[in-house]
Enzyme design. Structure first.
Site, PDB file in Angstrom:
ATOM      1  N   HIS A 155      -7.288   5.542   7.290  1.00  0.00           N
ATOM      2  CA  HIS A 155      -8.573   5.232   6.663  1.00  0.00           C
ATOM      3  C   HIS A 155      -8.704   3.715   6.567  1.00  0.00           C
ATOM      4  O   HIS A 155      -7.741   2.988   6.823  1.00  0.00           O
ATOM      5  CB  HIS A 155      -8.690   5.855   5.259  1.00  0.00           C
ATOM      6  CG  HIS A 155      -7.769   5.233   4.258  1.00  0.00           C
ATOM      7  ND1 HIS A 155      -6.417   5.508   4.207  1.00  0.00           N
ATOM      8  CD2 HIS A 155      -7.994   4.320   3.274  1.00  0.00           C
ATOM      9  CE1 HIS A 155      -5.847   4.818   3.236  1.00  0.00           C
ATOM     10  NE2 HIS A 155      -6.781   4.073   2.661  1.00  0.00           N
ATOM     11  N   ASP A 172       0.853  -1.177   0.000  1.00  0.00           N
ATOM     12  CA  ASP A 172       0.000   0.000   0.000  1.00  0.00           C
ATOM     13  C   ASP A 172       0.895   1.235   0.000  1.00  0.00           C
ATOM     14  O   ASP A 172       2.109   1.130   0.197  1.00  0.00           O
ATOM     15  CB  ASP A 172      -0.923  -0.018   1.218  1.00  0.00           C
ATOM     16  CG  ASP A 172      -2.195   0.779   1.019  1.00  0.00           C
ATOM     17  OD1 ASP A 172      -2.352   1.393  -0.058  1.00  0.00           O
ATOM     18  OD2 ASP A 172      -3.030   0.811   1.943  1.00  0.00           O
ATOM     19  N   HIS A 226      -2.629  -0.342  -3.752  1.00  0.00           N
ATOM     20  CA  HIS A 226      -3.061   1.029  -3.501  1.00  0.00           C
ATOM     21  C   HIS A 226      -3.899   1.593  -4.644  1.00  0.00           C
ATOM     22  O   HIS A 226      -3.499   1.562  -5.806  1.00  0.00           O
ATOM     23  CB  HIS A 226      -1.850   1.943  -3.296  1.00  0.00           C
ATOM     24  CG  HIS A 226      -2.225   3.396  -3.191  1.00  0.00           C
ATOM     25  ND1 HIS A 226      -2.923   3.898  -2.125  1.00  0.00           N
ATOM     26  CD2 HIS A 226      -2.008   4.445  -4.039  1.00  0.00           C
ATOM     27  CE1 HIS A 226      -3.132   5.191  -2.301  1.00  0.00           C
ATOM     28  NE2 HIS A 226      -2.598   5.547  -3.455  1.00  0.00           N
TER      29      HIS A 226
END
Length: 277
Positions: A116, A8, A60
């Site tokens: 998040h 990510d 990502h």
């Protein structure tokens, strides 16, 4: 020994704000190099530790951020969207001995750089069986069902702290220290690359498949920042609105639970209006 790296970007070296990770932005182009550097350091470390193969799963946003032309030539990269298990695609095939979460971040509603869970905004909290869930926790539960241990986690210091809850034996590397959601004290890439490589080498000894862990059933609760998003999420079968901005569902396996979560986030994304959300 085969290692899967779930890569990510929010937790990569030097990344601190949305423009660093949004495809097409000027800073995103710069940060792609930093992101690739972190991943290469992990690849090198795992090979130092005795790995025979490393597969990098790009995890990502568009899942097309890493620079293939700069990737360590000993590794292979799975890039692109619409994968069965999304961020941990590849873990299900029975040939992975350990998984690394590189560039990860803290959960929605928690302190952390660019914190998040799946959606950059809209989701304000996710819980699994009452426990706050980061992407790391969600993905570790999926990996556990295939008997694959999490052996390495990199990101900010809050990410490393979060990892102690779902992968206490894993090695961790903080590439930056949280100041606010959009600010951090960052280490230079030469330093973080050395730290990640060293940690990955040490983590290789932890890569050993074990008996699958079936911890279900899993009750997943998702809280949104607007009521209409909770209503939209109920379009997914089995998802019920349990509060003004809250939905929940229960499924017997994490494989099913993560796929349902993916469906919920897809539907909710389509229901978000520009400016007002």
């Amino acid at each position: 020994m085969k290692i899967l790296i779930s890569a990510d970007m929010e937790g990569a070296t030097g990344v601190t704000w949305p423009g660093d990770v949004l495809p097409g932005a000027a800073q995103w182009e710069r940060c792609r190099h930093l992101f690739t550097s972190d991943v290469n350091a992990a690849i090198a470390g795992f090979f130092d530790g005795g790995a025979d193969a490393v597969l990098v799963n790009e995890a990502h946003w568009s899942m097309r951020n890493l620079l293939l032309e700069q990737l360590d030539e000993r590794a292979e990269m799975l890039t692109g969207k619409h994968k069965t298990l999304s961020m941990v695609e590849g873990v299900q095939h029975g040939d992975v001995d350990g998984i690394a979460f590189v560039g990860y971040h803290a959960a929605a509603g928690a302190e952390g750089v660019l914190a998040h869970t799946y959606l950059a905004n809209s989701i304000t909290g996710v819980r699994v069986n009452g426990r706050r869930a980061s992407e790391g926790l969600l993905n570790s539960l999926v990996a556990a069902e295939y008997g694959v241990p999490v052996v390495l986690v990199t990101g900010d210091d809050r990410t490393c702290e979060d990892a102690k809850g779902y992968a206490p034996e894993a090695r961790s590397v903080a590439v930056k220290d949280y100041v606010s959601r959009y600010a951090a004290v960052c280490r230079p890439p030469a330093r973080t690359a050395a730290d990640i490589r060293s940690a990955a080498e040490a983590a290789a000894v932890l890569a050993a498949r074990h008996e699958p862990v079936h911890g279900g059933p899993f009750t997943v609760e998702v809280e949104f920042d607007a009521e209409h998003l909770a209503g939209a999420a109920t379009a997914v079968p089995g998802v019920a609105q349990t509060g003004e901005r809250l939905v929940a569902y229960t499924l017997p396996t994490m494989y099913e639970a993560i796929r349902c979560f993916k469906a919920v986030t897809t539907v909710v994304s389509a229901a978000v209006e520009e400016q007002y959300g």
